[in-house]
Design a protein around this motif. Sequence first.
Motif, PDB file in Angstrom:
ATOM      1  N   GLY A  12       1.154 -15.633  29.418  1.00  0.00           N
ATOM      2  CA  GLY A  12       2.394 -15.726  28.089  1.00  0.00           C
ATOM      3  C   GLY A  12       3.355 -14.391  28.785  1.00  0.00           C
ATOM      4  N   LEU A  13       4.589 -15.094  28.156  1.00  0.00           N
ATOM      5  CA  LEU A  13       5.571 -14.121  28.582  1.00  0.00           C
ATOM      6  C   LEU A  13       5.698 -13.101  27.410  1.00  0.00           C
ATOM      7  CD1 LEU A  13       8.287 -12.915  30.746  1.00  0.00           C
ATOM      8  CD2 LEU A  13       9.655 -14.566  29.534  1.00  0.00           C
ATOM      9  N   CYS A  14       5.144 -11.871  27.138  1.00  0.00           N
ATOM     10  CA  CYS A  14       5.295 -11.389  25.646  1.00  0.00           C
ATOM     11  C   CYS A  14       6.487 -10.088  25.997  1.00  0.00           C
ATOM     12  CB  CYS A  14       4.398 -10.803  25.715  1.00  0.00           C
ATOM     13  SG  CYS A  14       2.939 -11.790  25.682  1.00  0.00           S
ATOM     14  N   LYS A  15       6.513  -9.676  24.926  1.00  0.00           N
ATOM     15  CA  LYS A  15       7.274  -8.685  24.279  1.00  0.00           C
ATOM     16  C   LYS A  15       6.168  -7.664  23.551  1.00  0.00           C
ATOM     17  CE  LYS A  15      11.008  -7.134  21.588  1.00  0.00           C
ATOM     18  NZ  LYS A  15      12.159  -7.179  20.823  1.00  0.00           N
ATOM     19  N   GLY A  16       6.124  -6.633  23.926  1.00  0.00           N
ATOM     20  CA  GLY A  16       5.501  -5.866  23.466  1.00  0.00           C
ATOM     21  C   GLY A  16       5.506  -5.682  21.330  1.00  0.00           C
ATOM     22  N   LYS A  17       4.569  -5.386  20.559  1.00  0.00           N
ATOM     23  CA  LYS A  17       4.880  -5.108  19.337  1.00  0.00           C
ATOM     24  C   LYS A  17       4.598  -4.131  18.953  1.00  0.00           C
ATOM     25  CE  LYS A  17       2.497  -9.021  16.863  1.00  0.00           C
ATOM     26  NZ  LYS A  17       1.271  -9.161  16.178  1.00  0.00           N
ATOM     27  N   LYS A  18       5.861  -3.326  17.838  1.00  0.00           N
ATOM     28  CA  LYS A  18       5.080  -1.890  17.312  1.00  0.00           C
ATOM     29  C   LYS A  18       4.588  -1.678  16.702  1.00  0.00           C
ATOM     30  CE  LYS A  18       9.235  -0.749  19.385  1.00  0.00           C
ATOM     31  NZ  LYS A  18       9.257  -0.397  21.019  1.00  0.00           N
ATOM     32  N   ASN A  19       4.013  -0.319  15.857  1.00  0.00           N
ATOM     33  CA  ASN A  19       2.755  -0.420  15.413  1.00  0.00           C
ATOM     34  C   ASN A  19       2.724  -0.964  13.836  1.00  0.00           C
ATOM     35  OD1 ASN A  19       1.363   1.206  16.650  1.00  0.00           O
ATOM     36  ND2 ASN A  19       2.420   3.284  16.048  1.00  0.00           N
ATOM     37  N   TYR A  20       4.255  -1.087  13.146  1.00  0.00           N
ATOM     38  CA  TYR A  20       4.570  -1.385  12.200  1.00  0.00           C
ATOM     39  C   TYR A  20       4.671  -3.357  11.359  1.00  0.00           C
ATOM     40  CZ  TYR A  20       9.223  -1.877  13.517  1.00  0.00           C
ATOM     41  OH  TYR A  20      10.156  -2.345  14.868  1.00  0.00           O
ATOM     42  N   ASP A  21       4.928  -3.734  13.307  1.00  0.00           N
ATOM     43  CA  ASP A  21       4.625  -4.917  12.810  1.00  0.00           C
ATOM     44  C   ASP A  21       3.041  -5.560  13.533  1.00  0.00           C
ATOM     45  OD1 ASP A  21       7.294  -5.546  13.648  1.00  0.00           O
ATOM     46  OD2 ASP A  21       7.044  -5.514  15.836  1.00  0.00           O
ATOM     47  N   LYS A  22       2.454  -4.605  13.453  1.00  0.00           N
ATOM     48  CA  LYS A  22       0.734  -4.817  14.107  1.00  0.00           C
ATOM     49  C   LYS A  22      -0.056  -4.085  12.726  1.00  0.00           C
ATOM     50  CE  LYS A  22       0.417  -2.627  18.737  1.00  0.00           C
ATOM     51  NZ  LYS A  22      -0.458  -1.540  19.506  1.00  0.00           N
ATOM     52  N   ARG A  23       0.901  -4.255  11.800  1.00  0.00           N
ATOM     53  CA  ARG A  23       0.303  -3.300  10.766  1.00  0.00           C
ATOM     54  C   ARG A  23       0.536  -4.345   9.633  1.00  0.00           C
ATOM     55  NH1 ARG A  23       1.355   2.039  11.402  1.00  0.00           N
ATOM     56  NH2 ARG A  23       3.651   1.427  10.310  1.00  0.00           N
ATOM     57  N   GLU A  24       1.801  -5.622  10.042  1.00  0.00           N
ATOM     58  CA  GLU A  24       2.068  -6.404   9.028  1.00  0.00           C
ATOM     59  C   GLU A  24       1.277  -7.816   9.132  1.00  0.00           C
ATOM     60  OE1 GLU A  24       6.005  -8.937   9.639  1.00  0.00           O
ATOM     61  OE2 GLU A  24       6.635  -7.186   8.753  1.00  0.00           O
ATOM     62  N   SER A  25       1.090  -8.005  10.915  1.00  0.00           N
ATOM     63  CA  SER A  25      -0.084  -8.877  10.957  1.00  0.00           C
ATOM     64  C   SER A  25      -1.348  -9.018  10.646  1.00  0.00           C
ATOM     65  CB  SER A  25      -0.036  -9.710  12.968  1.00  0.00           C
ATOM     66  OG  SER A  25      -0.737  -8.059  13.397  1.00  0.00           O
ATOM     67  N   LEU A  26      -1.772  -8.202  10.643  1.00  0.00           N
ATOM     68  CA  LEU A  26      -2.976  -7.390  10.099  1.00  0.00           C
ATOM     69  C   LEU A  26      -3.224  -7.764   8.036  1.00  0.00           C
ATOM     70  CD1 LEU A  26      -4.258  -4.211  11.599  1.00  0.00           C
ATOM     71  CD2 LEU A  26      -5.752  -5.994  11.224  1.00  0.00           C
ATOM     72  N   LYS A  27      -2.106  -7.151   7.949  1.00  0.00           N
ATOM     73  CA  LYS A  27      -1.976  -7.575   6.103  1.00  0.00           C
ATOM     74  C   LYS A  27      -1.783  -9.553   5.937  1.00  0.00           C
ATOM     75  CE  LYS A  27       0.680  -3.441   4.425  1.00  0.00           C
ATOM     76  NZ  LYS A  27       2.062  -3.771   4.151  1.00  0.00           N
ATOM     77  N   GLU A  28      -0.934 -10.176   6.826  1.00  0.00           N
ATOM     78  CA  GLU A  28      -1.377 -11.409   7.113  1.00  0.00           C
ATOM     79  C   GLU A  28      -2.988 -11.942   7.008  1.00  0.00           C
ATOM     80  OE1 GLU A  28       1.758 -12.766   9.699  1.00  0.00           O
ATOM     81  OE2 GLU A  28       3.018 -12.291   8.846  1.00  0.00           O
ATOM     82  N   GLN A  29      -3.015 -11.051   8.224  1.00  0.00           N
ATOM     83  CA  GLN A  29      -4.453 -11.835   7.870  1.00  0.00           C
ATOM     84  C   GLN A  29      -5.451 -11.640   7.286  1.00  0.00           C
ATOM     85  OE1 GLN A  29      -6.107  -9.614  11.757  1.00  0.00           O
ATOM     86  NE2 GLN A  29      -4.518 -10.907  12.939  1.00  0.00           N
TER      87      GLN A  29
END
Length: 151
Positions: free
Chosen positions: A120-137
């Motif tokens: 995958g061609l990817c762009k790194g996530k920031k910490n707040y994006d990671k927290r947001e994806s954890l909340k969604e899960q």
Amino acid sequence: MLKTVNILNKRARFDYEIIDTYTAGIVLTGTEIKSIRLGKANITESFCEFNNLELFAINTYIEEYAFGNQFNHKSRSERKLLLNKKELKSLHKSVQAKGLTIVPLKLFTNEKGLAKLQIGLCKGKKNYDKRESLKEQDTKRDLDRIKKAYN
């Protein structure tokens, strides 16, 4: 031996925002493909890098084959990825210009028994994006529990 092998890199979907995906072949030796067919591989810590317009998967772990004796392979070595020239050029341009990275997402065998690597061609996530994806899960998991309780 396993008929279909699917080795996922779950960490990549958490750490990176995936922009585009490609399926690439891998240049392997005999003992490497035998270990992959047994499911003895790990791509969690691996990444892809260009070397003279050729793409290599670096730090991919494929366990040594138990019955490989003197012809066994090194467990962590660079493995060449096979893509079309057009795909390689576009990936190389995007990695150089935009500062994106290429990360292996899935190692699998196709119906012919050949090992393929989905990158995958990817762009790194920031910490707040990671927290947001954890909340969604978490919310998705809670909703699934509620639905299961009512059925």
